[in-house]
Design a protein around this motif. Structure first.
Motif, PDB file in Angstrom:
ATOM      1  N   VAL A  25       0.835  -1.201   0.000  1.00 14.88           N
ATOM      2  CA  VAL A  25       0.000   0.000   0.000  1.00 14.88           C
ATOM      3  C   VAL A  25       0.870   1.251   0.000  1.00 14.88           C
ATOM      4  CG1 VAL A  25      -1.770   1.300   1.269  1.00 14.88           C
ATOM      5  CG2 VAL A  25      -1.870  -1.204   1.187  1.00 14.88           C
ATOM      6  N   ALA A  26       1.927   1.247   0.827  1.00 13.84           N
ATOM      7  CA  ALA A  26       2.824   2.400   0.895  1.00 13.84           C
ATOM      8  C   ALA A  26       3.473   2.678  -0.462  1.00 13.84           C
ATOM      9  CB  ALA A  26       3.907   2.160   1.946  1.00 13.84           C
ATOM     10  N   ALA A  27       3.776   1.623  -1.209  1.00 15.95           N
ATOM     11  CA  ALA A  27       4.473   1.775  -2.489  1.00 15.95           C
ATOM     12  C   ALA A  27       3.672   2.588  -3.495  1.00 15.95           C
ATOM     13  CB  ALA A  27       4.802   0.400  -3.065  1.00 15.95           C
ATOM     14  N   VAL A  28       2.355   2.577  -3.381  1.00 12.12           N
ATOM     15  CA  VAL A  28       1.507   3.305  -4.340  1.00 12.12           C
ATOM     16  C   VAL A  28       0.812   4.487  -3.685  1.00 12.12           C
ATOM     17  CG1 VAL A  28       1.142   1.269  -5.781  1.00 12.12           C
ATOM     18  CG2 VAL A  28      -0.459   1.752  -3.920  1.00 12.12           C
ATOM     19  N   SER A  29       1.211   4.815  -2.435  1.00 13.68           N
ATOM     20  CA  SER A  29       0.471   5.848  -1.695  1.00 13.68           C
ATOM     21  C   SER A  29       1.369   6.892  -1.031  1.00 13.68           C
ATOM     22  CB  SER A  29      -0.398   5.177  -0.626  1.00 13.68           C
ATOM     23  OG  SER A  29      -1.253   4.212  -1.188  1.00 13.68           O
ATOM     24  N   GLY A  30       2.574   7.094  -1.557  1.00 16.26           N
ATOM     25  CA  GLY A  30       3.415   8.141  -1.001  1.00 16.26           C
ATOM     26  C   GLY A  30       4.511   7.672  -0.079  1.00 16.26           C
ATOM     27  N   GLY A  31       4.654   6.362   0.088  1.00 18.46           N
ATOM     28  CA  GLY A  31       5.723   5.837   0.926  1.00 18.46           C
ATOM     29  C   GLY A  31       5.330   5.656   2.373  1.00 18.46           C
ATOM     30  N   PHE A  32       6.297   5.226   3.189  1.00 15.06           N
ATOM     31  CA  PHE A  32       6.058   5.027   4.612  1.00 15.06           C
ATOM     32  C   PHE A  32       6.117   6.357   5.356  1.00 15.06           C
ATOM     33  CE2 PHE A  32       7.635   0.599   3.790  1.00 15.06           C
ATOM     34  CZ  PHE A  32       6.493  -0.054   4.213  1.00 15.06           C
TER      35      PHE A  32
END
Length: 292
Positions: free
Chosen positions: A113-120
């Motif tokens: 999810v983080a990979a497509v949503s702005g990162g961690f």
């Protein structure tokens, strides 16, 4: 009990997608102890209620400085809320709807999810990207925004939060959990004993090493190893940090002062394979200990 960071990405920088918790079945309870249960938020209104709990803890109790809009709404909210899953602890003995029963919360962000949503989220304070890049075969999950209302800061509430996170990680095939754990206050030297103990005894090594961002790095090595009383150091730890250490977690290099949340943050790194066998046996390899 916080896993907090101060810097955020503007909502426009994060993929516009509905929160994963928008619709969930009523059968998704992950664990129960007495009248308390843990599960993921099932609706936007439950996420809103979790944000209200966070506001009560972070702002009203710990004096975090949020935006004027957040203060007006009495909600701790940021752009990651729309892409994370929200783990809840509810007191089912409280009369009313589920929103009124929420007494604790944890925010979960999987790597995919983080990979497509702005990162961690924690990348704003620690070089998490480098850690993840060294383990391309591992699936990471970030834990954050952990808080519990004062009256519920008991062993069983913490156990349910961990039960929920453990069950969730098993369901999604997570290999590594990580996140920021906070000491209250913005003067690291006030926590010299605890921070020095972490630096000398449980610092993440080799492929698991991770450091605070250079421009934010604050030294944790504030006392010589021979001058540290381990027992006193553990007493001085926030409960969340002690809990992670019992599980087998290690700590990144360097602390970060978060002035907005009035905390000093360290990074927790917990590969699933390093979790203490004692705790795996306690909660169950299938997270069945407190399963409903």
């Amino acid at each position: 009990m916080t896993l907090e960071l101060s810097q955020t990405i503007a909502p426009a920088e994060i993929a516009q997608k509905p929160a994963p918790a928008t619709e969930r079945p009523a059968s998704d309870v992950l664990g129960r102890i007495g009248n308390l249960e843990t599960r993921l938020a099932r609706s936007v209104s439950e996420i809103d209620a979790a944000q209200a709990v966070r506001y009560r803890v972070f702002v009203e109790e710990m004096n975090a400085q949020l935006s004027p809009d957040a203060v007006r709404r009495k909600r701790d909210i940021d752009a990651w809320d729309m892409v994370c899953d929200h783990l809840l602890v509810l007191d089912t003995a409280i009369e009313g709807d589920a929103e009124e029963q929420i007494v604790g919360t944890y925010r979960l962000l999987r790597q995919d999810v983080a990979a497509v949503s702005g990162g961690f989220y924690s990348q704003s304070e620690f070089d998490v990207d480098a850690l993840v890049a060294r383990h391309p075969d591992k699936r990471f999950m970030e834990l954050g925004r952990s808080c519990v209302l004062p009256a519920y800061r008991t062993k069983r509430t913490v156990e349910l939060l961990w039960q929920g996170a453990w069950a969730y990680s098993l369901k999604h095939g997570v290999d590594v959990m990580f996140g920021c754990a906070s000491f209250h206050g913005t003067v690291p030297e006030e926590h010299a004993l605890a921070l020095s103990f972490l630096h000398h005894n449980v610092q993440a090594k080799d492929d698991w090493s991770v450091s605070a961002r250079p421009e934010l790095f604050r030294v944790m090595d504030l006392m010589p190893a021979e001058g540290i009383d381990a027992r006193k150091a553990l007493v001085a730890m926030p409960p969340l940090v002690k809990g992670y250490l019992r599980l087998g977690a290690t700590i990144g290099s360097g602390a970060v002062v978060d002035h907005a949340f009035n905390t000093t943050d360290v990074l927790i790194v917990l590969p699933i394979g390093q979790i203490s066998g004692r705790y795996l046996n306690y909660y169950g390899a299938d997270a069945g200990r407190f399963a409903s």
